[in-house]
Design a protein around this motif. Structure first.
Motif, PDB file in Angstrom:
ATOM      1  N   ASP A   1       0.790  -1.231   0.000  1.00  0.00           N
ATOM      2  CA  ASP A   1       0.000   0.000   0.000  1.00  0.00           C
ATOM      3  C   ASP A   1       0.825   1.285   0.000  1.00  0.00           C
ATOM      4  O   ASP A   1       0.265   2.360  -0.185  1.00  0.00           O
ATOM      5  CB  ASP A   1      -1.000  -0.005   1.164  1.00  0.00           C
ATOM      6  N   ASP A   2       2.123   1.223   0.219  1.00  0.00           N
ATOM      7  CA  ASP A   2       2.942   2.448   0.196  1.00  0.00           C
ATOM      8  C   ASP A   2       3.149   2.963  -1.230  1.00  0.00           C
ATOM      9  O   ASP A   2       3.751   4.018  -1.428  1.00  0.00           O
ATOM     10  CB  ASP A   2       4.315   2.209   0.851  1.00  0.00           C
ATOM     11  N   GLY A   3       2.682   2.181  -2.181  1.00  0.00           N
ATOM     12  CA  GLY A   3       2.795   2.607  -3.580  1.00  0.00           C
ATOM     13  C   GLY A   3       4.011   1.994  -4.261  1.00  0.00           C
ATOM     14  O   GLY A   3       4.957   1.538  -3.608  1.00  0.00           O
ATOM     15  N   ILE A   4       3.961   1.990  -5.583  1.00  0.00           N
ATOM     16  CA  ILE A   4       4.980   1.282  -6.371  1.00  0.00           C
ATOM     17  C   ILE A   4       6.361   1.937  -6.291  1.00  0.00           C
ATOM     18  O   ILE A   4       7.375   1.287  -6.524  1.00  0.00           O
ATOM     19  CB  ILE A   4       4.522   1.116  -7.835  1.00  0.00           C
ATOM     20  N   TYR A   5       6.401   3.235  -5.922  1.00  0.00           N
ATOM     21  CA  TYR A   5       7.697   3.911  -5.861  1.00  0.00           C
ATOM     22  C   TYR A   5       8.319   3.905  -4.462  1.00  0.00           C
ATOM     23  O   TYR A   5       9.357   4.534  -4.235  1.00  0.00           O
ATOM     24  CB  TYR A   5       7.577   5.337  -6.410  1.00  0.00           C
ATOM     25  N   ALA A   6       7.710   3.177  -3.538  1.00  0.00           N
ATOM     26  CA  ALA A   6       8.242   3.114  -2.169  1.00  0.00           C
ATOM     27  C   ALA A   6       9.514   2.271  -2.138  1.00  0.00           C
ATOM     28  O   ALA A   6       9.687   1.340  -2.924  1.00  0.00           O
ATOM     29  CB  ALA A   6       7.200   2.538  -1.224  1.00  0.00           C
ATOM     30  N   GLU A   7      10.372   2.606  -1.201  1.00  0.00           N
ATOM     31  CA  GLU A   7      11.660   1.920  -1.064  1.00  0.00           C
ATOM     32  C   GLU A   7      11.463   0.450  -0.655  1.00  0.00           C
ATOM     33  O   GLU A   7      12.183  -0.435  -1.116  1.00  0.00           O
ATOM     34  CB  GLU A   7      12.465   2.662   0.018  1.00  0.00           C
ATOM     35  N   GLY A   8      10.486   0.209   0.208  1.00  0.00           N
ATOM     36  CA  GLY A   8      10.274  -1.134   0.758  1.00  0.00           C
ATOM     37  C   GLY A   8       9.848  -2.165  -0.271  1.00  0.00           C
ATOM     38  O   GLY A   8      10.296  -3.318  -0.234  1.00  0.00           O
TER      39      GLY A   8
ATOM     40  N   ALA B   1       1.299  -2.654  -8.037  1.00  0.00           N
ATOM     41  CA  ALA B   1       1.107  -1.878  -6.812  1.00  0.00           C
ATOM     42  C   ALA B   1       0.416  -0.551  -7.113  1.00  0.00           C
ATOM     43  O   ALA B   1       0.450  -0.066  -8.244  1.00  0.00           O
ATOM     44  CB  ALA B   1       2.451  -1.645  -6.132  1.00  0.00           C
ATOM     45  N   PRO B   2      -0.204   0.033  -6.095  1.00  0.00           N
ATOM     46  CA  PRO B   2      -0.886   1.317  -6.281  1.00  0.00           C
ATOM     47  C   PRO B   2       0.063   2.405  -6.775  1.00  0.00           C
ATOM     48  O   PRO B   2       1.240   2.413  -6.409  1.00  0.00           O
ATOM     49  CB  PRO B   2      -1.398   1.658  -4.874  1.00  0.00           C
ATOM     50  N   ASP B   3      -0.467   3.315  -7.596  1.00  0.00           N
ATOM     51  CA  ASP B   3       0.345   4.395  -8.165  1.00  0.00           C
ATOM     52  C   ASP B   3       0.712   5.463  -7.131  1.00  0.00           C
ATOM     53  O   ASP B   3       1.627   6.247  -7.356  1.00  0.00           O
ATOM     54  CB  ASP B   3      -0.376   5.031  -9.368  1.00  0.00           C
ATOM     55  N   THR B   4      -0.029   5.486  -6.017  1.00  0.00           N
ATOM     56  CA  THR B   4       0.268   6.466  -4.961  1.00  0.00           C
ATOM     57  C   THR B   4       0.197   5.775  -3.603  1.00  0.00           C
ATOM     58  O   THR B   4      -0.219   4.626  -3.509  1.00  0.00           O
ATOM     59  CB  THR B   4      -0.779   7.612  -4.936  1.00  0.00           C
ATOM     60  N   GLN B   5       0.564   6.505  -2.589  1.00  0.00           N
ATOM     61  CA  GLN B   5       0.470   6.053  -1.209  1.00  0.00           C
ATOM     62  C   GLN B   5      -0.997   5.732  -0.859  1.00  0.00           C
ATOM     63  O   GLN B   5      -1.869   6.562  -1.022  1.00  0.00           O
ATOM     64  CB  GLN B   5       1.015   7.176  -0.320  1.00  0.00           C
ATOM     65  N   ARG B   6      -1.254   4.490  -0.440  1.00  0.00           N
ATOM     66  CA  ARG B   6      -2.630   4.090  -0.094  1.00  0.00           C
ATOM     67  C   ARG B   6      -2.690   3.437   1.277  1.00  0.00           C
ATOM     68  O   ARG B   6      -3.527   2.560   1.510  1.00  0.00           O
ATOM     69  CB  ARG B   6      -3.163   3.088  -1.125  1.00  0.00           C
ATOM     70  N   SER B   7      -1.782   3.809   2.163  1.00  0.00           N
ATOM     71  CA  SER B   7      -1.780   3.183   3.481  1.00  0.00           C
ATOM     72  C   SER B   7      -3.108   3.410   4.192  1.00  0.00           C
ATOM     73  O   SER B   7      -3.745   4.445   4.021  1.00  0.00           O
ATOM     74  CB  SER B   7      -0.634   3.737   4.333  1.00  0.00           C
ATOM     75  N   ALA B   8      -3.523   2.400   4.949  1.00  0.00           N
ATOM     76  CA  ALA B   8      -4.760   2.418   5.744  1.00  0.00           C
ATOM     77  C   ALA B   8      -6.037   2.407   4.903  1.00  0.00           C
ATOM     78  O   ALA B   8      -7.083   2.842   5.363  1.00  0.00           O
ATOM     79  CB  ALA B   8      -4.770   3.587   6.736  1.00  0.00           C
ATOM     80  N   VAL B   9      -5.954   1.883   3.684  1.00  0.00           N
ATOM     81  CA  VAL B   9      -7.186   1.739   2.890  1.00  0.00           C
ATOM     82  C   VAL B   9      -7.897   0.429   3.216  1.00  0.00           C
ATOM     83  O   VAL B   9      -8.982   0.171   2.722  1.00  0.00           O
ATOM     84  CB  VAL B   9      -6.960   1.789   1.354  1.00  0.00           C
ATOM     85  N   GLY B  10      -7.268  -0.394   4.079  1.00  0.00           N
ATOM     86  CA  GLY B  10      -7.890  -1.663   4.434  1.00  0.00           C
ATOM     87  C   GLY B  10      -8.109  -2.535   3.206  1.00  0.00           C
ATOM     88  O   GLY B  10      -7.260  -2.569   2.314  1.00  0.00           O
ATOM     89  N   HIS B  11      -9.265  -3.208   3.172  1.00  0.00           N
ATOM     90  CA  HIS B  11      -9.513  -4.141   2.059  1.00  0.00           C
ATOM     91  C   HIS B  11     -10.381  -3.512   0.958  1.00  0.00           C
ATOM     92  O   HIS B  11     -11.083  -4.218   0.220  1.00  0.00           O
ATOM     93  CB  HIS B  11     -10.142  -5.426   2.578  1.00  0.00           C
ATOM     94  N   ALA B  12     -10.323  -2.196   0.851  1.00  0.00           N
ATOM     95  CA  ALA B  12     -11.142  -1.507  -0.149  1.00  0.00           C
ATOM     96  C   ALA B  12     -10.820  -1.986  -1.568  1.00  0.00           C
ATOM     97  O   ALA B  12      -9.680  -2.335  -1.867  1.00  0.00           O
ATOM     98  CB  ALA B  12     -10.900  -0.003  -0.056  1.00  0.00           C
ATOM     99  N   ILE B  13     -11.845  -2.018  -2.406  1.00  0.00           N
ATOM    100  CA  ILE B  13     -11.643  -2.276  -3.829  1.00  0.00           C
ATOM    101  C   ILE B  13     -12.329  -1.166  -4.625  1.00  0.00           C
ATOM    102  O   ILE B  13     -13.169  -0.444  -4.097  1.00  0.00           O
ATOM    103  CB  ILE B  13     -12.178  -3.666  -4.275  1.00  0.00           C
ATOM    104  N   THR B  14     -11.948  -1.028  -5.871  1.00  0.00           N
ATOM    105  CA  THR B  14     -12.473   0.049  -6.710  1.00  0.00           C
ATOM    106  C   THR B  14     -13.540  -0.502  -7.640  1.00  0.00           C
ATOM    107  O   THR B  14     -13.257  -1.385  -8.444  1.00  0.00           O
ATOM    108  CB  THR B  14     -11.309   0.651  -7.542  1.00  0.00           C
TER     109      THR B  14
ATOM    110  N   PHE C   1      10.082  -2.024 -13.840  1.00  0.00           N
ATOM    111  CA  PHE C   1      10.040  -2.590 -12.481  1.00  0.00           C
ATOM    112  C   PHE C   1       8.736  -3.322 -12.219  1.00  0.00           C
ATOM    113  O   PHE C   1       8.704  -4.369 -11.571  1.00  0.00           O
ATOM    114  CB  PHE C   1      10.253  -1.458 -11.462  1.00  0.00           C
ATOM    115  N   GLY C   2       7.621  -2.775 -12.711  1.00  0.00           N
ATOM    116  CA  GLY C   2       6.336  -3.404 -12.433  1.00  0.00           C
ATOM    117  C   GLY C   2       5.189  -2.586 -12.988  1.00  0.00           C
ATOM    118  O   GLY C   2       5.395  -1.663 -13.781  1.00  0.00           O
ATOM    119  N   TYR C   3       3.982  -2.928 -12.532  1.00  0.00           N
ATOM    120  CA  TYR C   3       2.774  -2.272 -13.038  1.00  0.00           C
ATOM    121  C   TYR C   3       2.207  -1.369 -11.953  1.00  0.00           C
ATOM    122  O   TYR C   3       1.925  -1.804 -10.835  1.00  0.00           O
ATOM    123  CB  TYR C   3       1.748  -3.312 -13.462  1.00  0.00           C
TER     124      TYR C   3
END
Ligand code: MN
Length: 252
Positions: free
Chosen positions: A8-15, A33-46, A63-65
């Protein structure tokens, strides 16, 4: 081994990069991975918006999608649309910040792994218990070790592993404890502020309650310098209470 990685930290996160790089030696890694920081979104879906997926680069190399959705969306997308073969393992992490106690209900990291388990894939969430000066090396190494174990062992259907590491040097980690989820959570409150236009706004903040009498909990393992590995499940039924609830005359 086909491995799907998200967090959830997003695809550009170091971790997530540290995890993908380490696991690249253990198998064929696909990152969604998400394109932006999505921490604490729980199990939400779009469901009301489309999901846009674009290739993401790291140091100029594919690197990825990157997807305009949540970790659960990314795992669904990865398994159902992007990967040619279903993965043997789903890894979610390495998250910046621990996912301990009741907080895992809010966690996008844990939900990424939960989605994998829901789809029948062995899944692991992995988090580093810090928000500052992270050293992901021990967590990445432990993820590689666990993925090796997953080839030999199997998790029960509906069970996933929630892994947390203290942010200390690998040489200082005392070992690994199999733990239970602590019954602690964030003690949060709202900072009431005023914006430049004079309007009131609120910003949630808080601290994590680390007082826990339960020696076997995830929180106490980390406090004592151990890696915690908690098997968790998503069947939330309180089986012990079913018979008492039957006696409530609820069906009349
Ligand atoms: Mn996060």
């Amino acid at each position: 081994m086909e491995i799907l990685i998200t967090n959830d930290d997003g695809i550009y996160a170091e971790g997530i990069y540290a995890l993908a790089k380490a696991l690249g030696k253990a198998g064929n890694v696909t990152v969604v991975a998400p394109d932006t920081q999505r921490s604490a979104v729980g199990h939400a879906i779009t469901i009301a918006d489309p999901l846009r997926v674009t290739p993401a680069k790291h140091n100029g190399k594919f690197f990825g999608y990157s997807a305009s959705g949540t970790p659960a969306d990314c795992v669904k997308l990865g398994i159902k649309s992007i990967m040619k073969k279903s993965p043997d393992l789903v890894l979610s992490g390495i998250n910046l910040g621990g996912n301990l106690g009741y907080n895992i209900l809010y966690s996008g990291t844990v939900s990424g792994a939960t989605e994998g388990a829901l789809l029948g894939i062995p899944s692991i969430a992995i988090s580093l218990d810090t928000f500052t000066k992270p050293d992901f090396s021990a967590a990445a190494a432990f993820a590689v070790k666990l993925s090796g174990l997953m080839k030999k062992r199997s998790l029960p259907p509906g069970t996933l592993l929630n892994v947390n590491l203290p942010n200390i040097a690998a040489s200082k980690i005392k070992g690994v404890r199999v733990t239970n989820q602590s019954r602690t959570s964030f003690n949060d409150w709202f900072d009431k502020r005023t914006d430049p236009h004079g309007n009131t706004y609120y910003w949630m903040t808080g601290d994590f309650k680390t007082k826990d009498a339960d020696r076997d909990s995830d929180v106490n393992a980390l406090k004592a310098g151990y890696i915690s590995v908690t098997p968790i499940q998503f069947d939330l039924t309180d089986y012990k209470f079913i018979s008492e609830l039957q006696n409530w005359d609820i069906k009349r």
